[in-house]
Structures are given as structure tokens and as C-alpha cells.
Design an enzyme around this catalytic site. Structure first.
Site, PDB file in Angstrom:
ATOM      1  N   SER A  59       0.837  -1.195   0.000  1.00 52.07           N
ATOM      2  CA  SER A  59       0.000   0.000   0.000  1.00 52.07           C
ATOM      3  C   SER A  59       0.868   1.240   0.000  1.00 52.07           C
ATOM      4  O   SER A  59       2.046   1.203   0.401  1.00 52.07           O
ATOM      5  CB  SER A  59      -0.892   0.003   1.245  1.00 52.07           C
ATOM      6  OG  SER A  59      -1.541   1.251   1.433  1.00 52.07           O
TER       7      SER A  59
ATOM      8  N   TYR B  40      -2.577  -1.459  10.009  1.00 53.05           N
ATOM      9  CA  TYR B  40      -2.542  -1.618   8.555  1.00 53.05           C
ATOM     10  C   TYR B  40      -1.161  -1.222   8.026  1.00 53.05           C
ATOM     11  O   TYR B  40      -0.562  -1.927   7.209  1.00 53.05           O
ATOM     12  CB  TYR B  40      -3.628  -0.737   7.941  1.00 53.05           C
ATOM     13  CG  TYR B  40      -3.768  -0.822   6.439  1.00 53.05           C
ATOM     14  CD1 TYR B  40      -4.538  -1.816   5.848  1.00 53.05           C
ATOM     15  CD2 TYR B  40      -3.157   0.122   5.611  1.00 53.05           C
ATOM     16  CE1 TYR B  40      -4.689  -1.884   4.468  1.00 53.05           C
ATOM     17  CE2 TYR B  40      -3.298   0.064   4.234  1.00 53.05           C
ATOM     18  CZ  TYR B  40      -4.062  -0.940   3.664  1.00 53.05           C
ATOM     19  OH  TYR B  40      -4.200  -1.000   2.304  1.00 53.05           O
TER      20      TYR B  40
END
Length: 275
Positions: free
Chosen positions: A155, A168
Site C-alpha cells: 500500500s 494496517y
């Protein structure tokens, strides 16, 4: 003749979103697909995860391209289930050449208020699930002796930091470390390993009320339009988010002969968001 003619790709999180897009895009280039996902709601996730029928829709769309696909309902936290899915896929399709560890979730909470269950689910799915995917499927690439390619979906959060997603961010950073070790270990077998780092992508993981609230905490009930206004400010290109196929096209480059000497890299698709 497609760029992936005769190849077989093992893809997790294939029921919808980026995973379905990857399955379709690689099938368009000639690949057969081993598709894995789970249709049960993940308890800590504030939006609807893949539902019954989603994986079947991926199957229909790949078969419509006249490609073969073997689909299995497996949670990436289940190593035994992943091993069976890989073995069943190889029994039917003969090989694995490409592994896309794509499955993932998104949740959010201030770090000091985060519940243990939320942290554990994130790490178990987004990081450990990727390792389990590699552990289950990549040995078949090694066994084939033809080389191959592995892509871990990281990401933009592994490149720059955002508030309220420490778990995350930690998982996505962890994937970079995993990728770099695998690239060294598997290079002698001509197996390339990379991460791909998308900015926000127009999927159900992003297009939901919880994400809108994360981007616009100043509003009681933010809408998609409010979210897009805030997200657009993150990017240098004049877009709020990219489409799943934009990530699929980046992955196609990494797994095809176009990227035959690309390994150990962090491939960013971010509309200039890191600048």
C-alpha cells in the site's frame, strides 16, 4: 497470443475488487486462474466483506474469456486450506507460475484506543496471510523449474504515514521486508518477487461509510463526494482514486516478460500521492 499464455496464476482475495480485476486481466492475457477467497464477514471489519456469490461471479467472468479457473473458499489465515487450494489447482491446471498475495482488509482506530482483536485480525490477514499464501503456493513455482513471479499487495501506507491505521501500516511495511527476503532467496530459481503499492482504489474496501469518516472526521455523515474531495487533495494528478484495472496492469507488467528482470522492487501506483 497473450503475454501469459500457458501460465497459471494463484490469486487470493479474488472474489471481488482488485483480486477479481487481477484474475480477469491476467486471463485476458492467456493465464488460467486458481482463485481463493472467503465469503464470511470478518468480525472486525466495518464494511461488508466478500459475500456468497462473489467468487462465483469471478469464475463466470474468467470463463467468459475462455480460460480455466479453479475457485476455493479459503481464508488466508488457514494454511492447510491454502495448501489444499494450491494442490487442487495444480491437479486441475498442471502448474503454478504466478502468485498474487492480494487478500486484505481495512479497519481504522487511533493507535492507543485500538482493541487487540482489531490489531490481531489485521496482522493475521494482511501480513501473515501473505506469508501463508507464499508458503502454500510458491513451492509449486520452484518445483516447476521454469521460474515465475510473486507480487505482494502492499500500500501507499508503506511509503507515507496516515493516522488511525497503525496496524494496517505495520502489516504493509512488513510485506516489503518479506518481499525483499523472498527476492533474495528465490532469485537463484529465476523467481521474481515484488510489492505493488496502490493509492486509494475504487473498491468496496474504500467506498464505504467508515472510510469516508476516516477522511472527513469533521463531518457527521460524509458522502462519497466528500471523501473524493478529501482524497483528491492527496494526489498530484487530478484524481481522487484509481481503478482496480490500473493496479492489474501494473501487476501484469511485473509478472510478464515485460518485467523479466524486475525483482525486489516496491512498485508504486499512487497518482503522485507520495510527492
Amino acid at each position: 497470443m497473450g503475454k501469459l499464455e500457458g501460465k497459471v496464476a494463484f490469486i487470493t482475495g479474488a472474489a471481488r475488487g482488485q483480486g477479481r480485476s487481477h484474475a480477469i486481466r491476467l486471463a485476458q492475457e492467456g493465464a488460467d486462474i486458481i482463485a481463493v477467497d472467503v465469503s464470511e464477514q470478518i468480525a472486525t471489519v466495518p464494511y461488508a466483506t466478500a459475500r456468497p456469490g462473489d467468487l462465483e461471479q469471478t469464475v463466470k467472468e474468467v470463463e467468459a474469456l475462455d480460460r480455466r479457473i479453479i475457485a476455493s473458499e479459503v481464508d488466508v489465515r488457514d494454511l492447510a486450506g491454502l495448501k489444499k487450494a494450491a494442490a487442487d489447482g495444480v491437479a486441475a491446471l498442471g502448474r503454478i507460475d504466478i502468485v498474487l498475495a492480494n487478500a486484505g482488509i481495512s479497519t481504522m482506530s487511533p493507535t492507543l484506543e485500538m482493541e487487540e482483536e482489531m490489531w490481531d485480525a489485521m496482522i493475521d490477514i494482511n501480513l501473515t496471510g501473505a506469508w501463508k499464501t507464499v508458503r502454500a503456493a510458491v513451492p509449486y513455482i520452484v518445483e516447476g523449474g521454469r521460474g515465475g513471479s510473486v507480487v505482494l499487495t502492499s500500500s501507499l501506507a508503506a511509503v507515507i504515514s496516515y493516522e488511525n491505521i497503525a496496524h494496517y501500516t505495520a502489516a504493509k511495511h512488513g510485506l516489503v521486508g518479506l518481499m525483499r527476503v523472498l527476492a533474495k532467496e528465490l532469485g537463484p530459481q529465476s523467481i521474481r518477487v515484488n510489492t505493488v503499492h496502490p493509492t486509494t482504489v475504487a473498491t468496496d474496501m474504500v467506498l464505504n461509510d467508515a472510510t469516508y469518516q476516516l477522511f472527513r472526521p469533521d463531518l457527521t455523515e460524509p458522502t462519497r463526494a466528500d471523501y473524493e474531495e478529501a482524497a483528491r487533495e492527496m494526489n498530484r494528478l487530478p484524481v481522487a482514486m484509481v481503478e482496480p484495472v490500473d493496479i492489474s496492469n501494473a501487476i501484469l507488467y511485473l509478472v510478464s516478460d515485460d518485467g523479466r528482470y524486475v525483482t525486489g522492487t516496491t512498485h508504486v501506483v499512487d497518482a503522485g500521492g507520495r510527492l
